[in-house]
Structures are given as C-alpha cells and as structure tokens.
Scaffold this motif. Structure first.
Motif, PDB file in Angstrom:
ATOM      1  N   MET A   1       0.624  -1.334  -0.081  1.00  0.00           N
ATOM      2  CA  MET A   1      -0.096   0.034  -0.029  1.00  0.00           C
ATOM      3  C   MET A   1       0.964   1.398   0.140  1.00  0.00           C
ATOM      4  SD  MET A   1      -3.101  -0.309   2.477  1.00  0.00           S
ATOM      5  CE  MET A   1      -3.990   1.386   2.492  1.00  0.00           C
ATOM      6  N   ILE A   2       1.980   1.294   0.864  1.00  0.00           N
ATOM      7  CA  ILE A   2       2.896   2.516   0.889  1.00  0.00           C
ATOM      8  C   ILE A   2       3.608   2.651  -0.396  1.00  0.00           C
ATOM      9  CG2 ILE A   2       4.774   3.334   1.868  1.00  0.00           C
ATOM     10  CD1 ILE A   2       4.106   2.045   4.733  1.00  0.00           C
ATOM     11  N   LEU A   3       3.803   1.685  -1.081  1.00  0.00           N
ATOM     12  CA  LEU A   3       4.623   1.967  -2.317  1.00  0.00           C
ATOM     13  C   LEU A   3       3.642   2.347  -3.183  1.00  0.00           C
ATOM     14  CD1 LEU A   3       6.487  -1.870  -2.835  1.00  0.00           C
ATOM     15  CD2 LEU A   3       7.672   0.606  -2.087  1.00  0.00           C
ATOM     16  N   VAL A   4       2.534   1.702  -3.497  1.00  0.00           N
ATOM     17  CA  VAL A   4       1.525   2.402  -4.355  1.00  0.00           C
ATOM     18  C   VAL A   4       1.274   3.850  -4.155  1.00  0.00           C
ATOM     19  CG1 VAL A   4      -0.755   2.179  -5.098  1.00  0.00           C
ATOM     20  CG2 VAL A   4       0.462  -0.005  -4.888  1.00  0.00           C
ATOM     21  N   ALA A   5       1.095   4.014  -2.859  1.00  0.00           N
ATOM     22  CA  ALA A   5       0.660   5.521  -2.524  1.00  0.00           C
ATOM     23  C   ALA A   5       1.699   6.295  -2.635  1.00  0.00           C
ATOM     24  CB  ALA A   5       0.136   5.615  -0.959  1.00  0.00           C
ATOM     25  N   VAL A   6       2.972   6.003  -2.503  1.00  0.00           N
ATOM     26  CA  VAL A   6       3.987   7.020  -2.697  1.00  0.00           C
ATOM     27  C   VAL A   6       4.455   7.144  -4.104  1.00  0.00           C
ATOM     28  CG1 VAL A   6       6.722   7.085  -2.802  1.00  0.00           C
ATOM     29  CG2 VAL A   6       5.481   6.367  -0.553  1.00  0.00           C
ATOM     30  N   ALA A   7       3.976   6.094  -4.998  1.00  0.00           N
ATOM     31  CA  ALA A   7       4.374   6.147  -6.488  1.00  0.00           C
ATOM     32  C   ALA A   7       3.237   7.191  -7.053  1.00  0.00           C
ATOM     33  CB  ALA A   7       3.961   4.739  -7.363  1.00  0.00           C
TER      34      ALA A   7
END
Lengths: 282, 294
Positions: free
Chosen positions: A256-262
């Motif tokens: 989730m963090i990876l997707v949000a940061v991207a």
C-alpha cells in the motif's frame, strides 16, 4: 603487435617524466585511503557484533518471513488501513503547508540580499540548522509529550522539521534572485515591501512551489514512519502488525505504501511541470 | 528633456486593453480555482489528521515550557551552571555516538559497494541485458521507497536486537538511494572511451573498468559522502526500534521525562551531525578540487 622496445620506453620516460615518476605520496594515496577504509570497515563489523553464524540464522529467519508474507492479505482490516493511509496523506499535506507558511517570513531574515547585516542573519541560520539537525522522529516524540498521541503530533513534527529545511532552501532561492527587477521597482517609486512583493516574489514563487511539492512527496514517506513512535498514520498499523508477526498484513501494508508513494510522485511531478515548466525541476 | 511618447489611436488601444483584461481575468480565475481546491484539500486533511486547535493552543505553553524544562537540572538550576551534572553519562553517550557513526559508516559502505555492482547493470547505456536492467531497477526502487526504519523493525525480529539490524537496514536503503544517483551519473558519461576500449577487443567488464569507472569515480565518492551524512541522522533514531546507537538512550530519556538528559543527548547529536557535515564537506571540496586541477 609486439611489446615496447626498451629504448622506446627510455625515450618515453625521458619525454613524460611526470607519468613515470610520480612522487611516492601521490602513488600511495589511493591504496592508503582504501586500506584505511577497509580497516575501519572490519573494525566496525567486529565492534557491531557481526558474525557469520548470526548472519546465517537471521537470513534463514528472514527467508521464512518472506515466505509467510505471500500472498499479501489485509484480512478484515482493509477499511482501517485505508483510513490510516488517508491519515498519513493528511499529515504530509498539512505538515508541509504549515512549514512553508511559517518558513517564508523567516527565510527572508536569513537571505543575504534582504538582511545584509551578518549579526542578525547568523543566529537565524544557526537556529534553522539546529532544527534541521534533529530527526523528524525525535520531533514527533517531543510533540507527543505536548499534544498527546495521535496524528496531530505527526503534523506538528513534520511541520517543525521541514521548517528548518524550507527556511534554508527559500533563503537560497531569494539570494539567487535577480537584482535588476527589484531595482526597477525602486526606480518607479516602490517602497521596501513593494520591492519584495513585485520584484522578488514573482521570481521566487515558482521555485518555492516546486520545492514545496517535492517535500510533499518526501513527506509522504516520512509520514509513513512517524506512526512507529505513536504519531498516527499507517506506520502505527505497520509497526503493530510487525510486532505481532502478522506477515501477510505487513506485506499488504508495505505494498500500500509503495503504491501511494508512486501515485503521489506521479501527481506532484505533473503539478511541478505545470507550475515551473521543464526548466527548473529540482 | 521632453520625450515623445507615442499614443495609440483610441480604437486600437481599446482592443489591446480588452485582451489584456481578459488575460488577467483568466489568470485570476485559474489562481482562484487552484486556491479553492487547495483549501478544500487542507480542510479535508485537517479533519483526517484530527487537528484540534483547542488542544494545540491549550498545550502550546507546554511546548515552550518543555524547552525550559529540558534545560533545567533536577535541582531546578540551569543546566549550564553544572556541566558535569548535565553530561553525567558522557562516557556511555560518547561510545553510543561512536556506535551510531560506525553503523552509518558500515551500512553506507556495504550499500555503496552493492549499488556500485548493480548500477552498471541498470544504466541505460551500459546494461548488458534488458530483462536484467528491468529487474535491477525495480529492486532498487523497492529498496529506496520502503523507509530504512521499517527494514530495521523487521530485521530486529530476524537478526535479534542490536546494531546489526540497523547496519543492514541502512545498507539496504542505501542500495536503492545510491544506486539511483550512481545510475544517473553513469547514464551521463561520455561513451567514446567505451567505444575505444571495445575496439581493442575488451569484454564488458574491461569496458566498465577502464572506460566508465575513471569518469564516474569522483561523482560516486561525492554522493556516497552525502549519503553517509544523511545516514548518520538516520542511525541516530535506529535505537528507537532497538537497532543500536544513541537512539535507545534518547527514547528512554524522552519517554521517562529525564529532562536534562534529553537536552544533553540532543546537543551531542546536533554537534556530531554538524561535525560530520563540515568534515564531509571538506573531503568533497578536496575531491572535486583535485578533479578540477587535473
């Protein structure tokens, strides 16, 4: 092709003495630096209690954890996680905005072309440096003592630590601004405030806006971790799930963090292009 | 001296000023809409982050007095009146600070070595195989997006409490962050030396060693020093999750309200960060100075 004849070499040596006879100090410099670096590295490994046995045991543990992480699965707490993600983004947005609003007037005081007196500028600069020297997580702990656990402490922590960085960056932006436009305003009868408003700000605002957006991006990352000490957001959930060894939930949260940061990177990249054009992307 | 200012005929002037007004109005409208959207986002964020101005103003005095309290000894006297009492734990703290710097050093160096090996596989102009480039790029992106302290949390469980977890967490994060910076330098090198080396019949390894590395070494060293400095800051909070360094002492002091210890440790951290900052700045100046002289 044959090797160099010996008299060729002598001739070359005579012609380029500085290539063949470098002084000992310059020839030894690189190996000595490398040896020192390697020595310190080995000392560090010993001092920090590295051992092959611990390494192997840890790696096999880590392998198990990764196996247990597949497939990522939020279980029944997906709504909680989404809310926490929203909280994280809110913390980043509010913290960055607050920092920018408060840093703008202070950065004027730290800019050389606005406050020429060194006596006044020096303490402001050192103050900003000290604020920057303290990590966001430490500020979060301090604010938790003041306003209690929760995302509000996170907002204030990000605001304070970015205040230091913004103060420095903004003042540098002011210092690199073009004098001519300010002089133009003065020549047409403007006072000091007019000079700043119509001479400096139009030059500086796009640069500042770009930096603020860039920090919003990086603050999304910081906001994911301040939860670890209890200042709200997705980090709180992440730390909790790691401590209770719910690996499937952990991997889901990391995804989730990876997707949000991207996503934030992409949006703010577009906005930065729209505001300042291609020329001055930080 | 009278100056002749040409005045446009009425009609032309009206048309021009109308276009001007329209342009300004359009710009204003756009700015207003952007501001409105921004404020709406702020309000939503404020609700999401449970911002409570009442608590803030009630307790803001606490924040100010917190700084008053951390500069007081238990006896109530100002800390600088008795420096020995203030820095009572200096032996332990200094050795922990040393550990913090060492964590950062070992982590940065191992991360840099890995990133050095990987980035040639991922740079557009030197990548030997396309699928390998894609895989390495994704791996580095993952390493850099997950914060180092999250890695530390996981490693503390896998490798046990202690500085080892901190080192590994910093190393992994470093692979991602440095890898990207290295890669950008490598993508900007002059390709002619590479062609020259290849023309002698050298393989991929020799091309990298003799044509690319000499061009990028100084840039790599500069970025690595900068990363070391960033990692010292990062390592100072690794102790919060039990991964070694001064952070352990600091979190205990903050949580248990040992006020004068908080200010002492914070001061030590700030001074250390300053010194590292100045030291790496000096080394970088020497490096690039030497580069320019050549």
């Amino acid at each position: 092709m044959t090797g160099l004849q010996s008299h060729d070499r002598d001739e070359l040596k005579a012609r380029y003495p500085h290539v063949f006879d470098r002084p000992l100090s310059s020839r030894l410099a690189v190996p000595v630096v490398i040896a020192c670096a390697a020595g310190l590295f080995l000392f560090g490994l010993v001092a920090l209690e590295f051992s092959p046995a611990r390494m192997l045991a840890g790696l096999s543990q880590l392998g198990w954890f990764i196996l247990l992480m597949i497939p990522p699965d939020p279980g029944s707490s997906l709504p909680t996680y989404l809310a926490a993600m929203g909280e994280t983004l809110s913390i980043a947005l509010l913290g960055t905005t607050l920092a920018a609003v408060f840093a703008l007037p202070v950065s004027l005081l730290a800019a050389r072309n606005i406050v020429p007196s060194n006596i006044f500028r020096f303490p402001v600069r050192r103050f900003l440096d000290s604020v920057r020297g303290v990590d966001t997580l430490i500020w979060a702990l301090v604010w938790i003592n003041v306003v209690g656990l929760g995302p509000f402490a996170g907002v204030l922590a990000i605001a304070v630590s970015d205040f230091g960085s913004f103060g420095k960056l903004f003042s540098e932006a002011f210092e690199t601004a073009d004098r001519n436009q300010v002089e133009g305003i003065r020549a047409s009868g403007g006072n000091a405030l007019h000079e700043i408003r119509f001479g400096l700000l139009p030059q500086v605002l796009p640069v500042i806006a770009g930096q603020v957006l860039y920090f919003f991006e990086s603050n999304t990352r910081s906001a994911t971790i301040i939860g670890i000490v209890g200042a709200g957001g997705i980090g709180l959930q992440l730390a909790e799930q790691i401590r209770v060894l719910e690996w499937q939930k952990v991997s889901f949260l990391i995804l989730m963090i990876l997707v949000a940061v991207a996503a934030i990177d992409w949006i703010s990249g577009k906005l930065r292009f729209a505001i300042i054009g291609r020329r001055a992307v930080v | 001296m009278p100056v002749a200012i040409s005045i446009l005929p009425e009609q032309q002037l009206a048309a021009l000023s109308r276009t001007y007004r329209e342009a300004v109005a359009r710009k204003r409208l756009r700015a207003t809409v952007a501001a409105a959207v921004f404020f709406a986002a702020l309000v939503i964020a404020a609700i999401g982050a449970e911002v409570n101005l009442k608590t803030f103003f009630t307790y803001f005095g606490n924040f100010v007095s917190y700084f008053d309290r951390i500069f007081r000894l238990e006896s109530g006297a100002r800390v600088w009146t008795d420096v020995g009492e203030w820095f009572w734990g200096w032996k332990k703290w200094l050795s922990l600070l040393g550990e913090t710097i060492l964590i950062s050093y070992v982590g940065t160096l191992s991360g840099a070595i890995l990133a050095f090996g990987l980035n040639f596989l991922a740079a557009k102009n030197t990548a030997p195989v396309a699928w390998l480039r894609f895989a390495v790029m994704r791996f580095m992106e993952f390493c850099r997006t997950v914060p180092d302290i999250v890695f530390a949390l996981i490693f503390v469980i896998a490798f046990g409490l202690g500085p080892m977890a901190g080192v590994l967490a910093i190393a992994i994060h470093c692979v991602g962050a440095l890898g990207k910076q290295y890669l950008e330098i490598v993508e900007n090198v002059d390709m002619k030396p590479v062609e020259g080396v290849r023309a002698t019949g050298a393989g991929w390894m020799s091309c990298m060693r003799f044509a690319v590395v000499p061009q990028v070494a100084a840039g790599f060293a500069g970025y690595t020093l900068l990363r070391f400095e960033i990692n010292v800051r990062g390592a100072s909070v690794m102790g919060f999750v039990g991964a070694g360094g001064i952070g352990q002492e600091l979190i205990v002091a903050i949580r248990k309200f040992y006020y004068s210890d908080v200010s002492a440790i914070l001061l030590l951290i700030i001074v250390t960060v300053f010194m590292i900052d100045i030291g790496t700045g000096w080394v970088r100046g020497r490096l690039f100075g030497a580069d320019r002289r050549r």
